[in-house]
Each structure stands twice: as C-alpha cells, then as structure tokens.
Write a protein that holds these residues in place. Structure first.
Motif, short mmCIF file in Angstrom:
data_model
loop_
_atom_site.label_atom_id
_atom_site.label_comp_id
_atom_site.label_asym_id
_atom_site.label_seq_id
_atom_site.Cartn_x
_atom_site.Cartn_y
_atom_site.Cartn_z
N VAL A 233 -15.99 5.78 -5.19
CA VAL A 233 -15.72 6.89 -4.28
C VAL A 233 -16.66 7.66 -4.32
O VAL A 233 -16.77 8.79 -4.75
CB VAL A 233 -14.47 7.48 -3.56
CG1 VAL A 233 -14.23 8.41 -2.83
CG2 VAL A 233 -13.55 6.45 -3.41
N TYR B 10 -10.22 8.17 4.88
CA TYR B 10 -11.15 6.23 4.82
C TYR B 10 -9.59 6.05 4.49
O TYR B 10 -8.82 6.32 5.12
CB TYR B 10 -11.40 6.75 2.68
CG TYR B 10 -12.76 7.37 2.69
CD1 TYR B 10 -14.11 6.54 3.02
CD2 TYR B 10 -12.59 8.57 2.36
CE1 TYR B 10 -15.24 6.99 2.30
CE2 TYR B 10 -13.91 9.07 2.31
CZ TYR B 10 -15.04 8.52 2.34
OH TYR B 10 -16.46 9.06 1.91
N VAL C 219 -13.20 0.12 1.43
CA VAL C 219 -13.21 1.37 1.14
C VAL C 219 -14.29 2.53 2.31
O VAL C 219 -15.35 2.14 3.00
CB VAL C 219 -13.57 1.90 0.09
CG1 VAL C 219 -12.93 3.21 0.11
CG2 VAL C 219 -12.81 1.62 -0.95
#
Length: 303
Positions: free
Chosen positions: A91, A128, A139
């Motif tokens: 991420v 998210y 995502v």
C-alpha cells in the motif's frame, strides 16, 4: 454512568484497534509503537502476544482463523498458530513516510482502512477499501488529504460510513452505496478538548469515538445529537472502543501512554491498558474478512 475498569494492565505505548473475534470469543488489539499484536480471552483470562515486523495499525479476523493486519507498508496475513506474517498487497509504496492506521470490516466483508503521515504533519493520508477483483485484491482509494486518519465505521444499514481527520477534530460522514462507492462527504461532528480517534458504530447506529488527549468516549446518535460522554479515568489518551462478549454488550477500550505528561502518568499508572464496561445497547455482529479473497496472495513470508 458506566465505570470502565482495567482488564489487562498491559500499559501499551500506543494501544489501538480493538476488534472482537466471534470465532475465538476473544479480543484482538495492537500496540503500534510497541510493534505488537495482542489477544485477550475474557472467559479464561488467557493472554497472548505476537511481535510485528513493522508498526501495526489494525488487525481484522479472517474467516479461516487467520488475521488480516495493516502494517506500515501494506496488508499482511498473520497465522496466530505460527506467528508468521505474509504480505498480501503493498500500500502506497511511493509514500515511504506514510503508514497504515485504523481499519475495520463492514457487514458485507469489505475492509476499510486509512493511511497517515507517520510524522503527523503532512496531509498525505487517504481512505481505502479492499474488495476482491478476479484472483486478487482491489485496493481502492476513496478520499485523501488527511494528516492522521481514524475509523472507519459503517452504520448498521450499510448506508453511511464515518471517518475521522483527527488533527482537525472532524468526524466526516459519507453516503455508502451498495457497490462500495462513497459520495457526499459532510462534517458529521467536531470534537474540542481533545482529538477524535477510533470509531465504532453500535447496533442502533450510535457512534462511539475515543478521544485522544481527552480521557473520554464521546457518543452521537445517527442524527448527530450528542449523547453523554463516558469518562475513562485510567487514561488521558482513549483510542478506540470495540463491542464483545457472547451478547456483544461488553465495551472494550484501548488506550495509550504516548504523549502523556509524566505528572499525568503518575496519576494514571494503568494508562495504555485495556479497559471494559457493560453496555445496554449491543454492538453490531462482527463480520470476518473472507478468506477466499486472500488465498492467491500469501506469497511473501516475513516470519
């Protein structure tokens, strides 16, 4: 007024992210600064801890008995039986100064989480969600411009999502569509005398918010009407509430020692510990993250 009492004198530096595991009838939570994930089993009093390779922001039970963990740079699986972490998805690899913070799973099994600037000064954080897309995880970034994110929490009817911009003292509410998209961001409430930290929504749609540097839990009805606050005399920094127990009528509270002045710590020696009290309105039934969405991604063991 409920009287919170200490159930685990753990004195975490930054206790956060409590979540109830129905499968285990146990509470999980993290110590972000202490690099640890903890489990408390109320019926037996058993306690367990796992060291984390990076700062953990949240933990979420998965339907196969493992855990989904938001660590600094991505989403990881943890097998409590072995203590081994495996990265599922990175991420924000382009933002090394960021880390994942708070997160939760909604009634449809979607994971929601936020990122933040680890230095707590730059508005580089975002909100998210995680859903399945083909054989992998999607995502999706929904909102941005946050210094420190907290929440998210979803209403019982699945139509509203609450999310905090903590340094600004703002609790936002979004319209949540059936497909998981967000729209119509509005200011739901503002917090003074402290900062809004983690949020949870009970079965009647009331919002419970821990107050950092405020020593209390603030509560709101779905229409925004304030309910009486609940003091937590044992800690200045109240981070988040989770509902647990067989009937989901036990509120568990994580707290933090971080940034508590020495004179206040002397008055609150159990700051950073886990507290609880009984409630009249139960929490929502916890939903685990679906294991099928992770099966193809557990490929980078770090243990």
């Amino acid at each position: 007024m409920p009287q919170p009492h200490c159930v685990w004198d753990i004195r975490a530096e930054l206790g956060e992210g409590p979540v109830w595991s129905v499968r285990e009838q146990a509470l999980y939570f993290v110590d972000i600064v202490g690099l640890a994930i903890h489990r408390f089993h109320p019926a037996s009093g058993a306690r367990a801890s796992w060291p984390a390779p990076q700062r953990p922001g949240f933990v979420a039970p998965v339907s196969d008995g493992t855990l989904m963990c938001g660590l600094k740079d991505g989403l990881y699986s943890l097998d409590p039986a072995t203590g081994v972490f495996c990265r599922d998805v990175a991420v924000e690899p382009d933002l090394p100064g960021n880390r994942i913070n708070d997160g939760s799973v909604d009634s449809k099994g979607r994971l929601w989480f936020g990122t933040m600037d680890d230095g707590e000064s730059t508005p580089s954080g975002a909100l998210y969600s995680v859903t399945r897309e083909g054989t992998g995880l999607n995502v999706l970034r929904h909102d941005e411009g946050y210094i420190v994110t907290n929440g998210p929490g979803v209403s019982p009817d699945g139509r509203r999502l609450y999310h905090n911009h903590s340094p600004a003292g703002i609790i936002y509410v979004f319209d949540l569509a059936e497909d998981g998209s967000l729209s119509n961001r509005q200011v739901f409430a503002r917090i003074s005398d402290g900062y809004p930290d983690g949020v949870v929504v009970d079965s009647e749609g009331n919002l419970w918010v821990g107050v950092w540097n405020g020593g209390r839990i603030v509560r709101f009805r779905p229409d925004g009407t304030p309910l009486p606050s609940i003091p937590v005399p044992g800690a200045l920094n109240v981070t988040k509430v989770a509902f647990g127990g067989p009937d989901l009528r036990t509120a568990y509270i994580t707290t933090a020692r971080k940034n508590t002045p020495p004179d206040r710590l002397a008055q609150m020696p159990q700051a950073g510990s886990l507290f609880s009290f009984q409630v009249d309105v139960p929490g929502q039934q916890p939903v685990p993250f679906p294991a099928a969405e992770l099966a193809a991604l557990r490929d980078i063991p770090l243990g």
